[in-house]
Design an enzyme around this catalytic site. Structure first.
Site, PDB file in Angstrom:
ATOM      1  CB  SER A  17      -0.857   0.007   1.265  1.00 50.57           C
ATOM      2  OG  SER A  17      -1.452   1.267   1.457  1.00 50.57           O
ATOM      3  CE1 TYR A  62      -4.373  -1.722   5.183  1.00 52.64           C
ATOM      4  CE2 TYR A  62      -3.061   0.224   4.672  1.00 52.64           C
ATOM      5  CZ  TYR A  62      -3.826  -0.849   4.256  1.00 52.64           C
ATOM      6  OH  TYR A  62      -4.046  -1.055   2.918  1.00 52.64           O
TER       7      TYR A  62
HETATM    8  N1  LIG Z   1      -8.802  -0.520  -1.318  1.00 49.34           N
HETATM    9  C1  LIG Z   1      -7.757   0.253  -1.127  1.00 49.34           C
HETATM   10  O1  LIG Z   1      -7.837   1.489  -1.120  1.00 49.34           O
HETATM   11  C2  LIG Z   1      -6.388  -0.369  -0.938  1.00 49.34           C
HETATM   12  C3  LIG Z   1      -5.256   0.432  -1.101  1.00 49.34           C
HETATM   13  C4  LIG Z   1      -4.004  -0.126  -0.923  1.00 49.34           C
HETATM   14  C5  LIG Z   1      -3.885  -1.474  -0.614  1.00 49.34           C
HETATM   15  N2  LIG Z   1      -5.017  -2.225  -0.464  1.00 49.34           N
HETATM   16  C6  LIG Z   1      -4.854  -3.636  -0.104  1.00 49.34           C
HETATM   17  O2  LIG Z   1      -5.662  -4.475  -0.918  1.00 49.34           O
HETATM   18  C7  LIG Z   1      -6.158  -5.566  -0.128  1.00 49.34           C
HETATM   19  C8  LIG Z   1      -7.661  -5.467   0.045  1.00 49.34           C
HETATM   20  O3  LIG Z   1      -8.301  -5.613  -1.140  1.00 49.34           O
HETATM   21  P1  LIG Z   1      -9.577  -4.764  -1.563  1.00 49.34           P
HETATM   22  O4  LIG Z   1      -9.196  -3.364  -1.717  1.00 49.34           O
HETATM   23  O5  LIG Z   1     -10.114  -5.512  -2.709  1.00 49.34           O
HETATM   24  O6  LIG Z   1     -10.585  -4.822  -0.292  1.00 49.34           O
HETATM   25  P2  LIG Z   1     -11.787  -5.805   0.025  1.00 49.34           P
HETATM   26  O7  LIG Z   1     -12.132  -5.563   1.451  1.00 49.34           O
HETATM   27  O8  LIG Z   1     -12.858  -5.675  -0.985  1.00 49.34           O
HETATM   28  O9  LIG Z   1     -11.144  -7.254  -0.170  1.00 49.34           O
HETATM   29  C9  LIG Z   1     -10.423  -7.910   0.830  1.00 49.34           C
HETATM   30  C10 LIG Z   1     -10.775  -9.383   0.769  1.00 49.34           C
HETATM   31  O10 LIG Z   1      -9.955 -10.095   1.713  1.00 49.34           O
HETATM   32  C11 LIG Z   1     -10.797 -10.990   2.437  1.00 49.34           C
HETATM   33  N3  LIG Z   1     -10.165 -11.264   3.723  1.00 49.34           N
HETATM   34  C12 LIG Z   1     -10.065 -10.436   4.797  1.00 49.34           C
HETATM   35  N4  LIG Z   1      -9.458 -11.051   5.813  1.00 49.34           N
HETATM   36  C13 LIG Z   1      -9.149 -12.308   5.379  1.00 49.34           C
HETATM   37  C14 LIG Z   1      -8.521 -13.414   5.988  1.00 49.34           C
HETATM   38  N5  LIG Z   1      -8.103 -13.367   7.267  1.00 49.34           N
HETATM   39  N6  LIG Z   1      -8.356 -14.540   5.267  1.00 49.34           N
HETATM   40  C15 LIG Z   1      -8.796 -14.607   3.985  1.00 49.34           C
HETATM   41  N7  LIG Z   1      -9.415 -13.576   3.358  1.00 49.34           N
HETATM   42  C16 LIG Z   1      -9.588 -12.446   4.059  1.00 49.34           C
HETATM   43  C17 LIG Z   1     -12.126 -10.259   2.542  1.00 49.34           C
HETATM   44  O11 LIG Z   1     -13.203 -11.114   2.857  1.00 49.34           O
HETATM   45  C18 LIG Z   1     -12.231  -9.633   1.170  1.00 49.34           C
HETATM   46  O12 LIG Z   1     -12.823 -10.506   0.230  1.00 49.34           O
HETATM   47  C19 LIG Z   1      -5.539  -5.421   1.228  1.00 49.34           C
HETATM   48  O13 LIG Z   1      -4.322  -6.136   1.310  1.00 49.34           O
HETATM   49  C20 LIG Z   1      -5.325  -3.938   1.314  1.00 49.34           C
HETATM   50  O14 LIG Z   1      -4.421  -3.562   2.289  1.00 49.34           O
HETATM   51  C21 LIG Z   1      -6.262  -1.709  -0.622  1.00 49.34           C
END
Ligand SMILES: NC(=O)c1ccc[n+]([C@@H]2O[C@H](COP(=O)([O-])OP(=O)(O)OC[C@H]3O[C@@H](n4cnc5c(N)ncnc54)[C@H](O)[C@@H]3O)[C@@H](O)[C@H]2O)c1
Length: 285
Positions: A150, A169
């Site tokens: 991130s 985070y």
């Molecule tokens: N959305 C943003 O702005 C952003 C920015 C930078 C980085 N990220 C990173 O992207 C990833 C999140 O993805 P997203 O943006 O699609 O969000 P999201 O919340 O839509 O997806 C996250 C997914 O991970 C699953 N998950 C959560 N905890 C889990 C666990 N313990 N075991 C298995 N699955 C689990 C959730 O059920 C969900 O389907 C994270 O690593 C986050 O830090 C997101």
């Protein structure tokens, strides 16, 4: 015509929705079979809900609509044994493993308790270690591991953000950045590549929720998604509020494919220029 990852098998954690689902569908479009893992349960300190069984079923439908195979399992990345069984089942059915996308993650921002710190570190940091550890025995020369960082990993002062959850985070993502570099060094002589993708805000549920509307628009009583967007735009010198999931999948596809077969240890910022003012250029001055 063959696809850019034709015949490969890719493991994606957090694949039920958001970026994880998008990566699954994009890689399938380009010829990969998918092992999809998701928690499918809520985590109390996260101020938004996690994906559901129906979400994972939709990922399965979309991948199969590309004519590719998918093995989808409920597993918690915090629990090594659950991941191991899910990956082993996928490899048993699909024959091998070539690509690992450690995407699952949470944001417990706003929760100022030790539990909020532990939860985010357990998922975002321990979960990524578990994913690479469980996948490693199946990987061989030519394999590609893609970690999700991130801009919070690279932003100066990001440890200040909103309480213990925000602190956790930033810490977890800094660890992922470092882990990517160290694993790339360890695996280089086996010709296994490790790269880290660092997105700025992405238009997914992690950002698109009531908690975030309030965090970015504290001046409004009941802010909406549309009212949050101008505030997000101020974080990027290019004025982009957030990236689409497809824009992140494009980078993941590149790292998954043999087009990047000699590219390892990269920390790729997909940030609309967000980090230009806080990071050194990384080139000789
Ligand atoms: N959305 C943003 O702005 C952003 C920015 C930078 C980085 N990220 C990173 O992207 C990833 C999140 O993805 P997203 O943006 O699609 O969000 P999201 O919340 O839509 O997806 C996250 C997914 O991970 C699953 N998950 C959560 N905890 C889990 C666990 N313990 N075991 C298995 N699955 C689990 C959730 O059920 C969900 O389907 C994270 O690593 C986050 O830090 C997101």
């Amino acid at each position: 015509m063959s696809g850019r990852v034709e015949g490969k098998v890719a493991l994606i954690t957090g694949a039920a929705r958001g970026q994880g689902r998008s990566h699954a569908v994009r890689l399938a479009e380009e010829g990969a079979d998918i092992i999809a893992v998701d928690l499918l349960e809520d985590i109390d300190t996260a101020p938004y809900s996690m994906a559901t069984k129906e979400d994972l079923a939709e990922t399965v439908r979309l991948v199969e609509a590309q004519g590719r195979r998918i093995v989808a399992r409920q597993a918690d990345v915090r629990v090594l044994s659950q991941l191991q069984s899910a990956i082993d089942a996928g490899v048993q059915e699909l024959g091998k493993l070539d690509v690992v996308v450690a995407q699952a993650g949470i944001l417990t921002m706003g929760s100022n308790t030790p539990q909020a710190f532990f939860d985010v570190v357990q998922v975002n940091m321990v979960g990524v270690v578990n994913t690479t550890a469980a996948a490693a025995p199946h990987l061989g020369p030519g394999a590609s591991i893609i970690l999700t960082g991130s801009t919070a990993a690279l932003l100066k002062g990001s440890v200040d953000i909103t309480g213990a959850g925000g602190l956790g985070y930033a810490h977890s993502k800094r660890h992922v950045a470092r882990l990517g570099h160290d694993l790339a060094s360890i695996y280089a002589d086996q010709r296994i590549r490790v790269n880290v993708v660092h997105p700025t805000n992405v238009d997914t549920r992690m950002m698109d929720n009531e908690f975030m509307y309030h965090a970015f628009r504290p001046d409004l009583e009941n802010p909406t998604r549309e009212e949050m967007i101008p505030s997000l735009e101020t974080k990027s010198p290019m004025g982009v509020p957030w990236l689409s999931v497809e824009e992140i999948s494009a980078a993941v596809l590149y790292f998954a494919s043999d087009e990047s077969r000699w590219v390892t240890g990269q920390q790729l910022k997909l940030d609309g220029g967000q980090l230009l003012s806080t990071l050194d250029a990384g080139v000789p001055s």
